[in-house]
Design a protein around this motif. Structure first.
Motif, PDB file in Angstrom:
ATOM      1  N   PHE A   1      16.058  17.729   2.362  1.00  0.00           N
ATOM      2  CA  PHE A   1      15.517  16.970   3.500  1.00  0.00           C
ATOM      3  C   PHE A   1      14.161  16.395   3.123  1.00  0.00           C
ATOM      4  O   PHE A   1      13.224  17.151   2.850  1.00  0.00           O
ATOM      5  N   GLY A   2      14.045  15.076   3.090  1.00  0.00           N
ATOM      6  CA  GLY A   2      12.758  14.460   2.717  1.00  0.00           C
ATOM      7  C   GLY A   2      12.118  13.736   3.899  1.00  0.00           C
ATOM      8  O   GLY A   2      12.811  13.199   4.764  1.00  0.00           O
ATOM      9  N   ILE A   3      10.791  13.766   3.940  1.00  0.00           N
ATOM     10  CA  ILE A   3      10.043  12.877   4.849  1.00  0.00           C
ATOM     11  C   ILE A   3       8.931  12.226   4.032  1.00  0.00           C
ATOM     12  O   ILE A   3       8.209  12.916   3.299  1.00  0.00           O
ATOM     13  N   GLY A   4       8.818  10.912   4.120  1.00  0.00           N
ATOM     14  CA  GLY A   4       7.756  10.203   3.399  1.00  0.00           C
ATOM     15  C   GLY A   4       6.471  10.286   4.209  1.00  0.00           C
ATOM     16  O   GLY A   4       6.207   9.438   5.054  1.00  0.00           O
ATOM     17  N   VAL A   5       5.679  11.337   3.955  1.00  0.00           N
ATOM     18  CA  VAL A   5       4.504  11.609   4.803  1.00  0.00           C
ATOM     19  C   VAL A   5       3.474  10.478   4.701  1.00  0.00           C
ATOM     20  O   VAL A   5       3.016   9.943   5.712  1.00  0.00           O
ATOM     21  N   SER A   6       3.132  10.072   3.464  1.00  0.00           N
ATOM     22  CA  SER A   6       2.108   9.016   3.357  1.00  0.00           C
ATOM     23  C   SER A   6       2.674   7.661   3.788  1.00  0.00           C
ATOM     24  O   SER A   6       1.956   6.831   4.323  1.00  0.00           O
ATOM     25  N   ARG A   7       3.995   7.440   3.590  1.00  0.00           N
ATOM     26  CA  ARG A   7       4.592   6.180   4.070  1.00  0.00           C
ATOM     27  C   ARG A   7       4.527   6.098   5.593  1.00  0.00           C
ATOM     28  O   ARG A   7       4.436   5.007   6.156  1.00  0.00           O
ATOM     29  N   LEU A   8       4.590   7.260   6.275  1.00  0.00           N
ATOM     30  CA  LEU A   8       4.564   7.233   7.736  1.00  0.00           C
ATOM     31  C   LEU A   8       3.303   6.574   8.280  1.00  0.00           C
ATOM     32  O   LEU A   8       3.327   5.946   9.333  1.00  0.00           O
TER      33      LEU A   8
ATOM     34  N   GLU B   1      12.547   3.075   5.620  1.00  0.00           N
ATOM     35  CA  GLU B   1      13.079   4.441   5.676  1.00  0.00           C
ATOM     36  C   GLU B   1      11.916   5.439   5.653  1.00  0.00           C
ATOM     37  O   GLU B   1      11.075   5.383   4.767  1.00  0.00           O
ATOM     38  N   VAL B   2      11.902   6.351   6.647  1.00  0.00           N
ATOM     39  CA  VAL B   2      10.823   7.345   6.669  1.00  0.00           C
ATOM     40  C   VAL B   2      11.323   8.765   6.391  1.00  0.00           C
ATOM     41  O   VAL B   2      10.540   9.667   6.125  1.00  0.00           O
ATOM     42  N   GLY B   3      12.635   8.943   6.458  1.00  0.00           N
ATOM     43  CA  GLY B   3      13.160  10.276   6.163  1.00  0.00           C
ATOM     44  C   GLY B   3      14.595  10.177   5.676  1.00  0.00           C
ATOM     45  O   GLY B   3      15.289   9.181   5.937  1.00  0.00           O
ATOM     46  N   HIS B   4      15.020  11.190   4.918  1.00  0.00           N
ATOM     47  CA  HIS B   4      16.374  11.170   4.375  1.00  0.00           C
ATOM     48  C   HIS B   4      16.849  12.615   4.253  1.00  0.00           C
ATOM     49  O   HIS B   4      16.132  13.460   3.751  1.00  0.00           O
ATOM     50  N   THR B   5      18.059  12.884   4.754  1.00  0.00           N
ATOM     51  CA  THR B   5      18.580  14.248   4.689  1.00  0.00           C
ATOM     52  C   THR B   5      19.936  14.240   3.977  1.00  0.00           C
ATOM     53  O   THR B   5      20.699  13.281   4.109  1.00  0.00           O
TER      54      THR B   5
ATOM     55  N   GLY C   1       0.806  -1.217   0.000  1.00  0.00           N
ATOM     56  CA  GLY C   1       0.000   0.000   0.000  1.00  0.00           C
ATOM     57  C   GLY C   1       0.832   1.257   0.000  1.00  0.00           C
ATOM     58  O   GLY C   1       1.729   1.434  -0.821  1.00  0.00           O
ATOM     59  N   LEU C   2       0.566   2.135   0.980  1.00  0.00           N
ATOM     60  CA  LEU C   2       1.251   3.434   1.012  1.00  0.00           C
ATOM     61  C   LEU C   2       2.729   3.302   1.369  1.00  0.00           C
ATOM     62  O   LEU C   2       3.477   4.268   1.309  1.00  0.00           O
ATOM     63  N   MET C   3       3.151   2.099   1.730  1.00  0.00           N
ATOM     64  CA  MET C   3       4.551   1.893   2.092  1.00  0.00           C
ATOM     65  C   MET C   3       5.454   2.077   0.873  1.00  0.00           C
ATOM     66  O   MET C   3       6.493   2.722   0.946  1.00  0.00           O
ATOM     67  N   ARG C   4       5.075   1.475  -0.233  1.00  0.00           N
ATOM     68  CA  ARG C   4       5.833   1.661  -1.476  1.00  0.00           C
ATOM     69  C   ARG C   4       4.825   1.803  -2.599  1.00  0.00           C
ATOM     70  O   ARG C   4       4.448   0.836  -3.250  1.00  0.00           O
ATOM     71  N   SER C   5       4.373   3.033  -2.789  1.00  0.00           N
ATOM     72  CA  SER C   5       3.331   3.280  -3.778  1.00  0.00           C
ATOM     73  C   SER C   5       3.927   4.014  -4.972  1.00  0.00           C
ATOM     74  O   SER C   5       5.091   4.432  -4.947  1.00  0.00           O
TER      75      SER C   5
ATOM     76  N   GLU D   1      11.813  -4.456   3.773  1.00  0.00           N
ATOM     77  CA  GLU D   1      11.965  -3.358   2.827  1.00  0.00           C
ATOM     78  C   GLU D   1      13.384  -2.796   2.843  1.00  0.00           C
ATOM     79  O   GLU D   1      13.933  -2.413   1.839  1.00  0.00           O
ATOM     80  N   ASP D   2      13.942  -2.705   4.037  1.00  0.00           N
ATOM     81  CA  ASP D   2      15.236  -2.048   4.199  1.00  0.00           C
ATOM     82  C   ASP D   2      15.843  -2.606   5.488  1.00  0.00           C
ATOM     83  O   ASP D   2      15.223  -3.418   6.162  1.00  0.00           O
ATOM     84  N   PHE D   3      17.021  -2.155   5.846  1.00  0.00           N
ATOM     85  CA  PHE D   3      17.651  -2.674   7.065  1.00  0.00           C
ATOM     86  C   PHE D   3      18.602  -1.641   7.645  1.00  0.00           C
ATOM     87  O   PHE D   3      19.004  -0.698   6.961  1.00  0.00           O
TER      88      PHE D   3
HETATM   89  P1  ATP Z   1      13.415   3.724  -0.571  1.00  0.00           P
HETATM   90  O1  ATP Z   1      14.878   3.400  -0.323  1.00  0.00           O
HETATM   91  O2  ATP Z   1      12.519   3.245   0.509  1.00  0.00           O
HETATM   92  O3  ATP Z   1      12.961   3.350  -1.940  1.00  0.00           O
HETATM   93  P2  ATP Z   1      14.321   6.312  -1.309  1.00  0.00           P
HETATM   94  O4  ATP Z   1      15.625   6.346  -0.589  1.00  0.00           O
HETATM   95  O5  ATP Z   1      14.315   5.997  -2.750  1.00  0.00           O
HETATM   96  O6  ATP Z   1      13.314   5.320  -0.548  1.00  0.00           O
HETATM   97  P3  ATP Z   1      14.123   9.190  -1.076  1.00  0.00           P
HETATM   98  O7  ATP Z   1      14.459   9.557  -2.463  1.00  0.00           O
HETATM   99  O8  ATP Z   1      15.145   9.332  -0.019  1.00  0.00           O
HETATM  100  O9  ATP Z   1      13.517   7.687  -1.080  1.00  0.00           O
HETATM  101  O10 ATP Z   1      12.756   9.960  -0.702  1.00  0.00           O
HETATM  102  C1  ATP Z   1      12.464  10.548   0.568  1.00  0.00           C
HETATM  103  C2  ATP Z   1      11.401   9.747   1.331  1.00  0.00           C
HETATM  104  O11 ATP Z   1      10.244   9.482   0.521  1.00  0.00           O
HETATM  105  C3  ATP Z   1      11.881   8.366   1.764  1.00  0.00           C
HETATM  106  O12 ATP Z   1      12.601   8.447   2.964  1.00  0.00           O
HETATM  107  C4  ATP Z   1      10.568   7.603   1.934  1.00  0.00           C
HETATM  108  O13 ATP Z   1      10.055   7.810   3.241  1.00  0.00           O
HETATM  109  C5  ATP Z   1       9.632   8.248   0.922  1.00  0.00           C
HETATM  110  N1  ATP Z   1       9.431   7.375  -0.245  1.00  0.00           N
HETATM  111  C6  ATP Z   1      10.312   7.090  -1.238  1.00  0.00           C
HETATM  112  N2  ATP Z   1       9.772   6.265  -2.158  1.00  0.00           N
HETATM  113  C7  ATP Z   1       8.505   6.009  -1.739  1.00  0.00           C
HETATM  114  C8  ATP Z   1       7.413   5.235  -2.275  1.00  0.00           C
HETATM  115  N3  ATP Z   1       7.519   4.567  -3.417  1.00  0.00           N
HETATM  116  N4  ATP Z   1       6.242   5.217  -1.584  1.00  0.00           N
HETATM  117  C9  ATP Z   1       6.114   5.900  -0.430  1.00  0.00           C
HETATM  118  N5  ATP Z   1       7.094   6.653   0.112  1.00  0.00           N
HETATM  119  C10 ATP Z   1       8.274   6.705  -0.520  1.00  0.00           C
END
Ligand code: ATP
Ligand code: MG
Length: 441
Positions: free
Chosen positions: A289-296, A259-263, A151-155, A222-224
């Motif tokens: 600075f990113g936060i995955g709002v819907s993934r949260l 992963e929920v955020g990346h800076t 679902g919203l985890m990887r959409s 999904e990740d580690f």
């Molecule tokens: P992932 O490694 O999980 O694919 P990413 O490193 O490619 O993520 P970033 O480019 O760092 O993602 O994007 C910032 C944030 O957006 C991520 O930390 C994640 O929370 C969110 N995000 C990225 N891809 C998706 C997705 N397909 N669906 C929902 N959220 C996402």
């Protein structure tokens, strides 16, 4: 005037989830938070939308407090701009591309470093007093994920908070980077009360110098992150040596996360190519600075929920903060109005009246538990009995993260109930937030 929400309108259930390894995804569909549209694409229903709105409000308050400003950039980008950093090709098949009627190549933006740098490059009168310039947006991003899942985890379409900062030199950019990382810590740890794991990370396709990822534990693969068994340090690259002097070769344990955020401290990679510079000076020094709002939404549920019986969310973002459940025969009693308005005055996250009086009180308590509503206020048999004495009592229950049961707090008078709510203000940070319900109506 605050509005009391009605369960009959707010709870829109009906979808059944296909079997998923993700408990959060199943719970979100079956409890009417989201509904599938097509592969990797979802609609938010009112309950899910309220969680997302609360998250956005927290981000707005916290980032604007440190001087960041909200903007909105187009969700459509041009190949012409993406080619300037050579990222049109680097993004590969993940980029969703199309052509307009004049055959110009366009994309649905997967991220917006180029667009925000171009925005700043086009500003004609940069002044020293504008720095650090911190711009953020909260909007939809698009990625043609190889395998959209959970679902919203990887959409394929998702809501991201993305911030871009511009400084005159690298030292100031590093200060900005640390400042914003502190806000990330506050949001994840103090406001959402999550055990977030911060690790140094690879900058990947975004490029740059320093980068950190924010992870939540998850049962999905999904990740580690790896944790050093000697010094408890988290890392993404477990070839690193343990920080404790003279320790044996480090042993690591792998933890499944999401992963929920990346800076990133990006440096001048984008500003050089796109021409964002201070007059008569070098390119601006950038961070993003990113936060995955819907993934949260699924990620926090996965982190805080222990069984399929009951969704658990941080109190700050539960879709509603309290529900008032009333026995059919008391539905028209003045006590209902007094109780809901008192609850609304003290609980700023929204109060719902469960007006589905055809359903038994017990079943409605179970429903409230299942939705993870932090406070459950019941006007039923005990209330009816106590009304004879002129001092009506209400039954109070609460729900907590990492437990799937309702916690009974006994019968209370309205005054005792107010004291109870004031004392259970678990998170003092939240009381400083403006009334969510008023703001959203
Ligand atoms: P992932 O490694 O999980 O694919 P990413 O490193 O490619 O993520 P970033 O480019 O760092 O993602 O994007 C910032 C944030 O957006 C991520 O930390 C994640 O929370 C969110 N995000 C990225 N891809 C998706 C997705 N397909 N669906 C929902 N959220 C996402
Ligand atoms: Mg990332």
């Amino acid at each position: 005037m605050s509005v009391v929400l009605k369960a009959r309108k707010l709870i829109l259930t009906g979808s059944t989830a296909s079997t998923s390894k993700s408990l959060a995804h199943t719970l979100l569909i079956e409890n009417g938070f989201i509904t599938p549209s097509s592969k990797g694409l979802y609609s938010l229903l009112p309950l899910g939308q309220r969680v997302i709105d609360k998250l956005c409000r927290i981000l707005d308050v916290e980032f604007q407090k440190i001087g960041a400003q909200k903007v909105s950039m187009p969700i459509i980008g041009t190949k012409q701009l993406w080619d300037r950093t050579k990222r049109w090709d680097a993004m590969g098949a993940e980029m969703m591309t199309f052509e307009d009627r004049s055959k110009n190549a366009l994309c649905l933006q997967p991220t917006a470093e180029e667009m925000c740098t171009d925005l700043v490059a086009n500003l004609s009168s940069l002044k020293k007093s504008m720095f650090p310039l911190m711009l953020y947006q909260i909007n939809e991003k698009f990625r043609d994920e190889m395998n959209p899942r959970f679902g919203l985890m990887r959409s394929r379409q998702f809501l991201m908070k993305d911030m871009y900062t511009f400084d005159m030199d690298s030292n100031s950019a590093q200060k900005t980077y640390s400042n914003i990382c502190r806000v990330y810590d506050r949001i994840f740890k103090n406001i959402l009360e999550l055990d977030v794991i911060k690790v140094e990370a690879d900058s990947g396709v975004h490029g740059g110098q320093i980068s950190h990822e924010y992870h939540l534990r998850s049962n999905l693969e999904e990740d580690f992150v790896d944790v050093c068994k000697t010094c408890d340090t988290f890392t993404k690259s477990s070839s690193c040596q343990c920080e404790i002097p003279n320790s044996k070769k480090s042993e690591f344990e792998r933890i499944n996360t999401v992963e929920v955020g990346h800076t990133f401290h990006l440096g001048t990679k984008y500003s050089k190519e796109i021409g964002a510079k201070f007059p008569n000076s070098g390119p601006l020094d950038m961070c993003c600075f990113g936060i995955g709002v819907s993934r949260l939404l699924p990620a926090v549920i996965d982190a805080l929920t222990i069984s399929k019986e009951a969704i658990r969310l941080p109190r700050a973002i539960a879709p509603i903060e309290a529900v008032v459940i009333v026995k059919k025969s008391l539905m028209t009693n003045v006590l209902v109005e007094v109780t809901t308005s008192t609850a609304t005055r003290y609980l700023k996250g929204g109060v719902m009246l469960d007006d589905r009086s055809e359903i038994s009180v017990g079943k409605r308590i179970r429903d409230a538990n299942r939705l993870g509503i932090p406070f459950i206020i019941v006007l039923a048999n005990s209330t009816e009995r106590s009304m004879v004495s002129g001092q009506p009592l209400i039954e109070v229950f609460s729900t907590q993260p990492k437990s799937d049961e309702v916690i009974p707090h006994g019968t209370l008078s309205l005054e005792q109930f107010v004291t109870f709510i004031q004392n259970t203000e678990a998170n003092p940070v939240l009381s400083k937030f403006p009334d969510f319900q008023q703001a959203s109506n």
